[in-house]
Design a protein around this motif. Structure first.
Motif, mmCIF file in Angstrom:
data_model
loop_
_atom_site.group_PDB
_atom_site.id
_atom_site.type_symbol
_atom_site.label_atom_id
_atom_site.label_comp_id
_atom_site.label_asym_id
_atom_site.label_seq_id
_atom_site.Cartn_x
_atom_site.Cartn_y
_atom_site.Cartn_z
ATOM 1 N N ILE A 4 0.850 -1.204 0.000
ATOM 2 C CA ILE A 4 0.000 0.000 0.000
ATOM 3 C C ILE A 4 0.884 1.252 0.000
ATOM 4 C CG2 ILE A 4 -1.785 1.291 1.254
ATOM 5 C CD1 ILE A 4 -2.767 -1.361 -0.127
ATOM 6 N N LYS A 8 1.166 4.202 -2.964
ATOM 7 C CA LYS A 8 1.072 5.641 -2.680
ATOM 8 C C LYS A 8 2.338 6.389 -3.091
ATOM 9 C CE LYS A 8 -2.225 5.189 1.121
ATOM 10 N NZ LYS A 8 -2.454 5.284 2.575
ATOM 11 N N VAL A 121 -6.977 1.315 -0.350
ATOM 12 C CA VAL A 121 -7.041 2.022 -1.635
ATOM 13 C C VAL A 121 -8.199 1.421 -2.420
ATOM 14 C CG1 VAL A 121 -5.856 2.585 -3.802
ATOM 15 C CG2 VAL A 121 -4.537 2.452 -1.696
ATOM 16 N N ASN A 147 -8.790 7.141 -0.446
ATOM 17 C CA ASN A 147 -7.646 6.889 -1.324
ATOM 18 C C ASN A 147 -8.185 6.150 -2.538
ATOM 19 O OD1 ASN A 147 -5.454 7.890 0.277
ATOM 20 N ND2 ASN A 147 -5.733 6.153 1.622
ATOM 21 N N MET A 149 -7.951 4.946 -6.752
ATOM 22 C CA MET A 149 -7.088 4.678 -7.888
ATOM 23 C C MET A 149 -7.954 4.423 -9.116
ATOM 24 S SD MET A 149 -4.157 1.824 -8.448
ATOM 25 C CE MET A 149 -5.295 0.466 -8.706
ATOM 26 N N THR A 168 -4.852 8.828 -5.672
ATOM 27 C CA THR A 168 -3.695 8.348 -4.907
ATOM 28 C C THR A 168 -2.665 7.732 -5.841
ATOM 29 O OG1 THR A 168 -5.115 7.919 -3.004
ATOM 30 C CG2 THR A 168 -3.030 6.706 -3.076
#
Length: 200
Positions: A4, A8, A121, A147, A149, A168
């Motif tokens: 994770i 990021k 995420v 977060n 994506m 993110t």
């Protein structure tokens, strides 16, 4: 660093949807050569097993819907389970095995549900059909704590805009490898990594 943190930090998440094990491994190696550190493999367990041997590379297992798929991926060395849907049944399993889970959301409600389930995420797909970078901006306006994506038909030239709107990280697949030679994939990966860095 865990997967994770790597997502990021690196901001580029390479996706491979390829049923042929050798081809998937070849694409993954080209990604790695081009500087991509986090790779989601939606194909065979053998490909995950092989790519997971690389140091400083984080492998995610994509396309996970059932518990048995998840367990196979964990055994093969996947450091992240990724479901193409909001599959809440996987939350307990991922927590029990201390392997993070990424769920996919389309609506703000689904994204919030995933966040409440402590999904670190959240994949937003299919982003192009949802409105692109503007959708990310709108989604985050009332929920800056998410977060997210975005994935789905994202071009390398779009990366910077998504990151500037608050994503993110950005997930890319076809734009990196479809109809490309190994050398071209390496170049695509390098370009994607540079685009992400230039958004800082």
């Amino acid at each position: 660093m865990n997967i994770i943190q790597a997502i990021k930090e690196n901001k580029i998440y390479g996706i491979i949807r390829e049923d042929n094990t050798d081809k998937a491994i070849e694409i993954a190696n080209a990604y790695i050569k081009g500087g991509i550190k986090v790779i989601e493999i939606n194909s065979t367990i053998d490909a995950i097993k092989e790519v997971a041997k690389n140091e400083d590379v984080y492998v995610a297992q994509g396309g996970v819907i059932t518990s048995s798929q998840a367990l196979d991926g964990i055994e093969a060395g996947a450091k992240l389970l990724v479901s193409p849907i909001l599959q809440m049944n996987l939350v307990k399993l991922s927590s029990g095995h201390k392997i993070p889970l990424m769920l996919t959301a389309t609506t703000p409600n689904e994204a919030y549900t995933a966040w409440k389930a402590r999904v670190p995420v959240i994949k937003i797909y299919p982003i192009k059909d949802l409105g692109g970078a503007t959708y990310i901006e709108e989604l985050l306006r009332p929920m800056k704590f998410l977060n997210v994506m975005p994935t789905g038909s994202i071009k390398i030239s779009d990366i910077k805009e998504y990151l500037k709107k608050g994503a993110t990280a950005v997930g890319l697949g076809h734009a990196l490898y479809h109809n490309k030679t190994t050398d071209e994939i390496v170049e695509s990966a390098k370009m994607a990594v540079l685009e992400a860095k230039s958004a800082d």
